[in-house]
Write a protein that holds these residues in place. Structure first.
Motif, PDB file in Angstrom:
ATOM      1  N   GLU A 127      36.549  37.078  60.361  1.00 17.37           N
ATOM      2  CA  GLU A 127      36.251  36.244  61.532  1.00 17.37           C
ATOM      3  C   GLU A 127      34.763  36.214  61.814  1.00 17.37           C
ATOM      4  N   LYS A 128      34.124  37.372  61.756  1.00 15.29           N
ATOM      5  CA  LYS A 128      32.685  37.422  62.030  1.00 15.29           C
ATOM      6  C   LYS A 128      31.912  36.603  61.001  1.00 15.29           C
ATOM      7  N   LYS A 129      32.316  36.706  59.738  1.00 16.95           N
ATOM      8  CA  LYS A 129      31.649  35.943  58.688  1.00 16.95           C
ATOM      9  C   LYS A 129      31.795  34.449  58.936  1.00 16.95           C
ATOM     10  N   MET A 130      32.994  33.997  59.284  1.00 13.27           N
ATOM     11  CA  MET A 130      33.229  32.575  59.500  1.00 13.27           C
ATOM     12  C   MET A 130      32.509  32.069  60.750  1.00 13.27           C
TER      13      MET A 130
ATOM     14  N   LYS B  56      43.828  31.495  75.004  1.00 13.19           N
ATOM     15  CA  LYS B  56      42.675  31.082  74.191  1.00 13.19           C
ATOM     16  C   LYS B  56      42.389  32.101  73.096  1.00 13.19           C
ATOM     17  N   GLU B  57      42.531  33.375  73.408  1.00 14.54           N
ATOM     18  CA  GLU B  57      42.276  34.414  72.414  1.00 14.54           C
ATOM     19  C   GLU B  57      43.319  34.399  71.306  1.00 14.54           C
ATOM     20  N   ASP B  58      44.601  34.312  71.699  1.00 15.13           N
ATOM     21  CA  ASP B  58      45.652  34.355  70.681  1.00 15.13           C
ATOM     22  C   ASP B  58      45.663  33.096  69.818  1.00 15.13           C
TER      23      ASP B  58
ATOM     24  N   TYR C 283      38.946  42.010  72.656  1.00 15.12           N
ATOM     25  CA  TYR C 283      40.379  41.891  72.378  1.00 15.12           C
ATOM     26  C   TYR C 283      40.603  41.224  71.023  1.00 15.12           C
ATOM     27  N   ILE C 284      39.867  40.149  70.755  1.00 14.93           N
ATOM     28  CA  ILE C 284      40.012  39.421  69.494  1.00 14.93           C
ATOM     29  C   ILE C 284      39.716  40.345  68.313  1.00 14.93           C
ATOM     30  N   ALA C 285      38.613  41.107  68.392  1.00 12.38           N
ATOM     31  CA  ALA C 285      38.240  42.012  67.305  1.00 12.38           C
ATOM     32  C   ALA C 285      39.297  43.088  67.098  1.00 12.38           C
ATOM     33  N   SER C 286      39.811  43.617  68.208  1.00 12.66           N
ATOM     34  CA  SER C 286      40.827  44.662  68.132  1.00 12.66           C
ATOM     35  C   SER C 286      42.102  44.151  67.471  1.00 12.66           C
ATOM     36  N   GLU C 287      42.522  42.940  67.848  1.00 14.69           N
ATOM     37  CA  GLU C 287      43.751  42.367  67.288  1.00 14.69           C
ATOM     38  C   GLU C 287      43.563  41.968  65.826  1.00 14.69           C
ATOM     39  N   LEU C 288      42.419  41.384  65.508  1.00 13.30           N
ATOM     40  CA  LEU C 288      42.167  40.978  64.122  1.00 13.30           C
ATOM     41  C   LEU C 288      42.073  42.188  63.204  1.00 13.30           C
ATOM     42  N   ASP C 289      41.642  43.301  63.741  1.00 15.33           N
ATOM     43  CA  ASP C 289      41.556  44.526  62.952  1.00 15.33           C
ATOM     44  C   ASP C 289      42.927  44.958  62.447  1.00 15.33           C
TER      45      ASP C 289
END
Length: 387
Positions: free
Chosen positions: A262-265, A205-207, A248-254
């Protein structure tokens, strides 16, 4: 603001209020437009007519008889296409599995199941990742009665009848988008086998969400993306908000510079679709609603210029490098250059003829946006965290 832009903002606000009612399981009680034809056209451009028609069809708003017929026909057609498409994809995936072709069904076909009804999420085509097995998978497509339409550097396109369009992808992200392509690879590196399958893969789900954001960002940066993409972000987070590992999502998107995007959307999606939108759009929102579902070709060169203005290029130098792109970009477009780089001048000429002269969306038209750009245009990227 020009009258036309004000109308578009109004159509967007109306559409968002209807979509919000569907997501929040409420009926629309207050809706009014003086131009149904342009409103419907706006929704069609954003590929949200399915869900808007559904919302208004089941509303407490008195609709003109002509509009009722249009909405009824749209909903019925969407249901029929969805039923046919689902059956076809199941059969194809069974055949890919039987013929030992690794594959992943992508994007809209997966996320549609998170909408209140699957047919409410429109799709121009279904994307299936097959990696290096494109030729073998293409043979199966033909055996299933599909016609081959075209092959591009990233995918092959197939169609069957009027409503079935499938793209078989070699990789998730275009090689010319180096940062994203380096992260995802072909795509199978981050996938896992579906239970009881040997060649059918899926993402966690995260990926999957990371790919959803990267794909949205790709369109946002190149030509633009529309309201449907924001809907996808909303339904995904709404469905899995208690399951997703956001750290995990924030770390990978970084790693790809997309953490802020992502946060904006995500914030925008909840602002729009949680039932209390005030009808006011910021620079990012205005860019999205002016783009249509796949963006506009006129945005392409302007966006590229805006995203690279840190180099402080003169407009003349930028236009020159647009006409004669770097070798890496050309190799991603013309694979023969990887083996024969000395042919680069010939392919520059080929590209000039095909995209600057012949193409209906040729660069010579799109470069006008660069010449007319000003510092306010950069807000679409600054405020989205993409600079």
């Amino acid at each position: 603001m020009a009258k036309k832009n004000k109308e578009i903002l109004n159509y967007a606000s109306l559409a968002i209020s209807v979509i919000s009612s569907v997501f929040c399981n409420k009926k629309v009680t207050d809706f009014n437009t003086d131009n149904w034809e342009d409103f419907i056209k706006f929704c069609a451009e954003h590929k949200i007519l399915n869900i808007v028609a559904f919302g208004l069809k089941n509303s407490d708003v008195e609709l003109p008889e002509k509009i009722k017929r249009i909405f009824n026909e749209n909903v019925l057609r969407s249901m029929m296409i969805e039923a046919q498409r689902s059956t076809e994809i199941e059969l194809l995936c069974d055949d890919f599995e039987a013929n030992k072709i690794p594959h992943i069904v992508l994007k809209g076909f997966v996320i549609k199941n998170l909408y209140p009804q699957p047919y409410l999420r429109s799709m121009g085509d279904v994307d299936i990742l097959v990696g290096n097995e494109l030729q073998k998978a293409a043979e199966i497509m033909l055996n299933h009665g599909y016609s081959f339409d075209s092959e591009e550097f990233l995918h092959g396109s197939f169609s069957k009848g009027k409503g079935l369009h499938i793209e078989l992808h070699k990789s998730l992200i275009d090689e010319s988008l180096d940062k994203y392509h380096s992260y995802f690879g072909t795509g199978f590196e981050r996938a896992r086998l579906i239970k009881n399958k040997q060649f059918s893969y899926e993402f966690s789900k995260e990926d999957y969400y990371i790919f959803l954001i990267a794909h949205m960002a790709k369109h946002y940066q190149i030509c633009g993306t529309g309201i449907r993409s924001v809907c996808d972000v909303f339904v995904y987070n709404s469905a899995y908000k208690n399951e997703l590992d956001y750290d995990y999502i924030a770390s990978e998107l970084d790693k790809t510079g997309l953490k802020s995007f992502e946060k904006k959307m995500r914030d925008m999606s909840f602002k729009w679709f949680s039932g209390s939108f005030n009808g006011k759009f910021d620079a990012v929102g205005e860019y999205i609603i002016s783009s249509g579902v796949y963006g506009k070709s006129t945005n392409h060169e302007l966006n590229d210029f805006l995203l690279n203005d840190k180099k402080k290029q003169s407009k003349f130098k930028y236009i020159l490098t647009t006409i004669f792109p770097e070798k890496n970009y050309m190799q991603a477009r013309y694979s023969v250059l990887k083996k024969h780089p000395f042919l680069l001048p010939f392919y520059w000429i080929k590209r000039i003829f095909s995209t600057l002269i012949k193409s209906s969306g040729s660069i010579r038209y799109r470069l006008k946006g660069v010449a007319l750009s000003d510092k306010n245009d950069s807000k679409r990227f600054d405020d989205a965290g993409l600079k």
